[in-house]
Design a protein around this motif. Structure first.
Motif, short mmCIF file in Angstrom:
data_model
loop_
_atom_site.label_atom_id
_atom_site.label_comp_id
_atom_site.label_asym_id
_atom_site.label_seq_id
_atom_site.Cartn_x
_atom_site.Cartn_y
_atom_site.Cartn_z
N LEU A 1 -2.68 -1.30 -4.85
CA LEU A 1 -3.88 -0.95 -4.11
C LEU A 1 -5.06 -1.87 -4.41
O LEU A 1 -5.14 -2.49 -5.45
CB LEU A 1 -4.27 0.50 -4.41
N ARG B 1 2.87 9.31 -1.66
CA ARG B 1 3.63 10.49 -2.09
C ARG B 1 4.61 10.90 -1.00
O ARG B 1 4.47 10.50 0.16
CB ARG B 1 2.68 11.66 -2.35
N GLN C 1 -4.90 11.04 -5.01
CA GLN C 1 -3.62 11.62 -4.61
C GLN C 1 -3.15 12.63 -5.64
O GLN C 1 -3.39 12.48 -6.82
CB GLN C 1 -2.57 10.51 -4.50
N ARG C 2 -2.44 13.62 -5.16
CA ARG C 2 -1.94 14.64 -6.08
C ARG C 2 -0.76 14.11 -6.89
O ARG C 2 0.10 13.43 -6.33
CB ARG C 2 -1.46 15.86 -5.30
N PRO C 3 -0.71 14.47 -8.16
CA PRO C 3 0.49 14.08 -8.91
C PRO C 3 1.72 14.74 -8.27
O PRO C 3 1.63 15.88 -7.82
CB PRO C 3 0.25 14.67 -10.31
N ALA D 1 0.83 -1.21 0.00
CA ALA D 1 0.00 0.00 0.00
C ALA D 1 0.86 1.25 0.00
O ALA D 1 0.43 2.31 -0.43
CB ALA D 1 -0.94 0.01 1.20
N GLU E 1 -3.57 -0.92 4.09
CA GLU E 1 -4.31 0.10 3.35
C GLU E 1 -5.48 0.60 4.20
O GLU E 1 -5.76 1.80 4.24
CB GLU E 1 -4.81 -0.52 2.04
N ASP E 2 -6.15 -0.31 4.89
CA ASP E 2 -7.27 0.10 5.73
C ASP E 2 -6.80 1.05 6.82
O ASP E 2 -7.43 2.07 7.08
CB ASP E 2 -7.92 -1.13 6.38
N ALA F 1 3.66 1.63 -1.66
CA ALA F 1 4.44 1.80 -2.89
C ALA F 1 3.97 3.00 -3.70
O ALA F 1 4.69 3.53 -4.52
CB ALA F 1 4.37 0.54 -3.75
N LYS F 2 2.73 3.43 -3.47
CA LYS F 2 2.18 4.54 -4.25
C LYS F 2 2.03 5.81 -3.43
O LYS F 2 1.43 6.79 -3.87
CB LYS F 2 0.84 4.12 -4.85
N VAL G 1 1.25 5.52 -10.23
CA VAL G 1 2.67 5.26 -10.24
C VAL G 1 3.01 4.51 -8.96
O VAL G 1 2.66 4.96 -7.87
CB VAL G 1 3.48 6.57 -10.28
N TRP H 1 -6.60 9.42 4.44
CA TRP H 1 -5.84 9.34 3.20
C TRP H 1 -6.77 8.80 2.13
O TRP H 1 -7.50 7.84 2.39
CB TRP H 1 -4.68 8.38 3.42
N PRO I 1 -6.51 7.06 -1.30
CA PRO I 1 -5.56 6.53 -2.29
C PRO I 1 -5.97 6.80 -3.73
O PRO I 1 -5.15 6.78 -4.62
CB PRO I 1 -5.51 5.03 -1.99
N LYS I 2 -7.25 7.04 -3.96
CA LYS I 2 -7.70 7.26 -5.34
C LYS I 2 -7.56 8.72 -5.75
O LYS I 2 -7.72 9.06 -6.90
CB LYS I 2 -9.16 6.84 -5.49
#
Lengths: 305, 656
Positions: B85, A151, A167-169, A146, A297-298, A148-149, B97, A162, A164-165
């Protein structure tokens, strides 16, 4: 001042160090009230070392916040207090025990009760009370899927959550710390480090760490494949037996759920060799991650570190 | 161990088996879809380099079994290793990414793993922004697809210097050399349009492990590196810009009245104590006093190093300002041309402001014009009213206060920016600066000017990293280096005067060189004709050669008709301001025609030569030349004396 040797300047450790220092300086510049979440573990110790470097010859311009489950290894607290003194920084403590006493959280019951999940409420309460707008965490992307992505600058909404869907680039080294009132950021300067990098860096920089990380004799027992230490906070289940074993810890957290490993590694070079040969991830020793495949992730969504 | 519960490193790191101190870092990006076998390839790299821990492997084996996604012959599904995810696990695709890590004894690797479909262009752009190298996958059984071209385009757009094309699934085409070569030829043709610098093709089967980590016994015809070996050995240190010193100030460190330091990471170039620097935007000059860190003072800091710089003078510098070398400054301006990738669901709005973050600076900005959008699949340019999610286009941006920038192709750190929506606070666009803002006609004309190549537009570039810097050479000679550029019509007397000047200075012991149009046309530029683009290229090459002589300490004379002002200005930009002398050898066409030393005008009149400057091709006279010689009224000796007098006055050569 002496002119330093620049032998290792192109190494991966120097690149990671420079990246972390850059991130810390960005936080100090972009936020009004940053705080460094200090668990007593090696990652948060490395963060304090990097913070010291980032602002030298000035002092570290933010306090440390320790979320204290009350279930600590004694060595952790001794070390924490020593380090705070050494760095000359302010320490804030958010106590899980206080939250329980105030009825903000309800303690799990039973022999497998853990306070790990209870850290979220006192943490968010402390962030709100002190109006912290950015909190440094020692999280690394290699620790768990969880992450790995995640920021470097991770936005949290007013509920500390948080998404996860959404997130800012994050491109180049341009970090966006814009937020609305009441929101905050988690910032992870060690995002690109691996467990090995952390150990190598500790050795390279000769950073002091708690003795728990080095092999020592201790009373332990095994629960579902994890070696746990005997503490005042844990009750043995039928069939579990205490034994004395030479172990060390690869992570340091709540004493009730931090697993030890069978190890003879009593120096940093030995630890580095052991990590290189290890067949299990560091978090593999964390009892609480095993509860489900998406456990991390939860907890992250709720505002875990 | 000490008694207070602490322990420090029990022994010095030298004893730690310190190979890791010699490891460096390679960041690479992968783009591709599940179909290309990208996740399998990464899984294979991690698996074969033993970067996967037992508990992770067990989890993957477990998940492979329960979801029935195991490969036919019971190899665990390596793709699941990199699959993050929950939403992705449910859909079975990667949507963001994800960063992966592995190391070999030579290098630590950071993989920015991105999805490959067009709706994830923004993710690919994000992953590519920090990469030194891109791995692009082509499915050997399907050949070069649109998607593989898109990945190449994005990698080139983001300035990734090294592209590795993995022709995957070679097992499905019987490991055929012919299939591999056809794909290689087709993609090489395509990549020629991209300005991609370093292309490497490797035939692999990620599923079977051929040529990923271990050399394949199935493709003995392939003599190149395996993917891992290539990743371990590709030289990325040379990609750093060590020429142009740029230091964006992050924060000011002021522990007491005696110390005032500027903290930041060197974006490019090198800084040393004693360097003369300028603070932008103020333009105030000072000298670097110390370059310091927690470990002590440094004798230099290079691109990528996080340091604190102190100055000899108390000048006003704060966050968002930039320290640069006085002889090598970025462009300062409020109008920029850029390629931009739109990253938000909400389309670009031209009538509202955004926040533009560039280095450590943030300013208000408007997007004034969308020049065109690039269709990332065909590379065609389209006129559009708007940029939407995942669109890439060329834009004109205006800012409320100045930026200090370089072209992205020369300097990523000072050429990159993002746009932030001030209402939602999210990052909505990523931009790569192409240059100063231009009026629309100029943009149209740009294609033509590109014949000059995408070369430095940054002013007065100082070369760093030369074995013996010019300053050192100059200290050993009696004179300084300079470039003296004679321009004028054929027959104006450029070469005659320059030869006389050179001879006289040479007799005085001055180191000189003369580059003449006729000489270079026979050798260096023998392949060029006299079209506008060939003339431009001719001048570009001569400019670069003159620059080399200049750096060697010589007073370098160049005699070229050089009719176009743009071309001459471009050459001027290669030299420090006070070292370039444009000599306008001014003569009217009639006089030149009369002299006609090479009989060229006669040939023009006879219709044997077209495109002759002054006759049927334009000559753009210099607007502000350093020296003007009206040779119609001066003897050769008088003209030469005038040039020498000016060089003496400027302090280039000592007075006789």
């Amino acid at each position: 001042m002496a002119t330093v040797e620049t032998t290792y300047r192109d190494s991966h450790l120097r690149a990671l160090e420079a990246e972390a220092i850059y991130v810390m300086r960005e936080v100090a510049a972009q936020f009004e009230r940053p705080v460094l979440l200090f668990s007593g573990g090696k990652d948060s110790i490395v963060m304090t070392h990097l913070a010291r470097k980032a602002f030298h010859p000035g002092k570290i311009p933010f306090p440390l916040l320790h979320v204290d489950t009350g279930h600590n290894f004694e060595e952790t607290i001794t070390f924490r207090d020593w380090l705070v003194e050494e760095l000359g920084v302010r320490l804030e403590v958010a106590s899980v025990q206080d939250a329980i006493d105030k009825g903000r959280v309800v303690e799990e019951t039973g022999p497998e009760a853990s306070r790990n999940g209870l850290q979220i409420v006192p943490l968010l309460d402390a962030i709100q009370e002190h109006q912290f707008d950015a909190a440094f965490g020692g999280g690394r992307r290699d620790e768990e899927k969880a992450r790995a992505k995640e920021r470097f600058f991770s936005h949290r909404d007013r509920f500390g959550q948080w998404d996860p869907k959404n997130q800012r680039p994050e491109l180049w080294s341009l970090y966006n710390g814009h937020k609305n009132v009441g929101e905050h950021f988690r910032v992870f300067p060690l995002s690109n480090w691996t467990e090995m990098d952390v150990w190598q860096y500790i050795a390279l920089e000769d950073i002091a760490i708690p003795s728990l990380y080095f092999a020592h004799e201790r009373e332990v027992f095994t629960r579902r494949g994890t070696i746990l230490a005997k503490t005042d906070f844990i009750t043995l289940l039928p069939g579990e037996e205490l034994r004395t074993q030479t172990v060390r810890f690869r992570t340091i957290g709540d004493a009730t759920c931090t697993g030890a490993v069978d190890s003879q590694a009593s120096t940093l070079p030995e630890i580095i060799q052991e990590v290189a040969a290890a067949r299990e991830t560091e978090r593999g020793g964390r009892h609480d991650d095993k509860r489900s495949e998406a456990a991390m992730e939860d907890r992250k969504k709720q505002g875990y570190f | 161990m000490t008694t207070n519960g602490t322990a420090s490193a029990a022994s010095a790191p030298e004893d730690a088996g310190n190979d890791y101190l010699e490891m460096d870092l390679l960041r690479f990006t992968t783009a591709g879809s599940v179909d290309d076998g990208k996740s399998t390839l990464i899984g294979r790299l991690l698996y074969d380099t033993k970067s996967i821990f037992q508990d992770q492997m067990e989890a993957v084996e477990e998940a492979s079994r329960t979801r029935g996604m195991t490969d036919d012959d019971d190899v665990p599904n390596l793709a699941l290793l990199t699959d993050g995810l929950r939403a992705e696990r449910e859909q079975g695709i990667t949507i963001d990414v994800a960063y992966r890590y592995f190391a070999t004894p030579k290098r630590k690797f950071i993989i920015a793993d991105t999805p490959g479909h067009v709706q994830y262009t923004r993710n690919m752009v994000t992953g590519a922004s920090t990469a030194d190298l891109a791995v692009i996958l082509i499915d050997a059984s399907r050949g070069v697809q649109t998607q593989s071209k898109r990945h190449g385009f994005i990698a080139a757009l983001l300035g990734i210097p090294h592209l590795v094309i993995c022709v995957n699934k070679m097992d499905l085409v019987d490991y055929s050399e012919e299939v591999f070569e056809d794909i290689m030829d087709e993609y090489t043709d395509f990549a020629a349009k991209l300005d991609a610098k370093d292309l490497t093709f490797i035939p692999v089967s990620a599923l079977r492990g051929d040529n990923v980590v271990d050399r394949s016994p199935n493709m003995t015809w392939y003599e190149g590196s395996t993917l891992l070996h290539h990743l371990e050995t590709v030289n990325v240190a040379a990609d750093k810009n060590l020429r142009d010193f740029r230091f964006p100030v992050q924060t000011v460190i002021r522990p007491n009245q005696q110390f005032r330091g500027f903290a930041g990471t060197v974006a490019s170039g090198v800084v040393r104590p004693g360097d003369e620097v300028m603070a932008l935007p103020a333009g105030t000059k000072s000298t670097v006093k110390e370059v310091t860190t927690f470990q002590g003072d440094l004798n230099e800091a290079r691109a990528g190093e996080a340091v604190v710089v102190t100055l000899a003078d108390e000048i006003d510098v704060s966050r968002g300002d930039m320290l640069v070398r006085t002889g090598n400054t970025p462009t300062v301006g409020t109008s920029i041309e850029a390629m931009m990738c739109w990253m938000s669901e909400e389309p670009l709005a031209k009538d509202r402001h955004y926040l533009l973050r560039h280095t450590t600076r943030e300013v208000k900005a408007f997007v004034d014009d969308i020049r065109y959008r690039v269709d990332v699949d065909t590379l065609h340019r389209e006129q559009v009213e708007n940029l939407e999610l995942n669109d890439i286009g060329r834009v004109l941006v205006s800012t409320a206060s100045p930026l200090f920038f370089d072209r992205y192709s020369l300097n990523k750190e000072t050429g990159a920016f993002v746009l932030i929506d001030p209402y939602s606070n999210t990052t909505v666009a990523a931009g790569m600066i192409r240059g100063e803002g231009q009026d629309a006609d100029k943009v149209a004309a740009e294609a033509q000017r590109l014949s000059m190549g995408e070369r430095p537009q940054s002013e007065n570039v100082v070369w760093e990293g030369l074995n013996i810097p010019r300053e050192e050479r100059e200290a050993k000679q009696t004179h300084k280096a300079a470039a003296v550029w004679f321009t004028g019509l054929s027959g104006s007397g450029k070469t005659t005067v320059a030869r006389e000047v050179e001879r006289q200075l040479f007799e005085r012991g001055i180191k000189t060189m003369l580059l003449d149009g006729d000489q270079v046309r026979h050798g260096l530029c023998g392949d060029l004709g006299f079209s506008q683009s060939d003339r431009s290229e001719n001048i570009r090459r001569v400019g670069e050669v003159a620059r080399l002589f200049f750096e060697s300490g010589a007073v370098t004379f160049c005699t070229f008709v050089s009719p176009y002002r743009d071309n001459r200005d471009w050459v001027r930009h290669l030299f420090p301001e006070d070292r370039f002398f444009e000599v306008f050898v001014d003569v009217d066409l009639e006089t030149a025609r009369e002299r006609d030393p090479k009989g060229l005008y006669a040939k023009v009149d006879a219709g044997e030569i077209d495109n002759f400057t002054g006759v049927d091709a334009p000559y753009e006279a210099p607007e502000n030349p350093e020296i003007t010689l009206q040779t119609a009224g001066l003897s050769v000796e008088e003209s030469a004396a005038e040039v020498i007098r000016q060089l003496e006055e400027a302090g280039i050569v000592p007075a006789a």
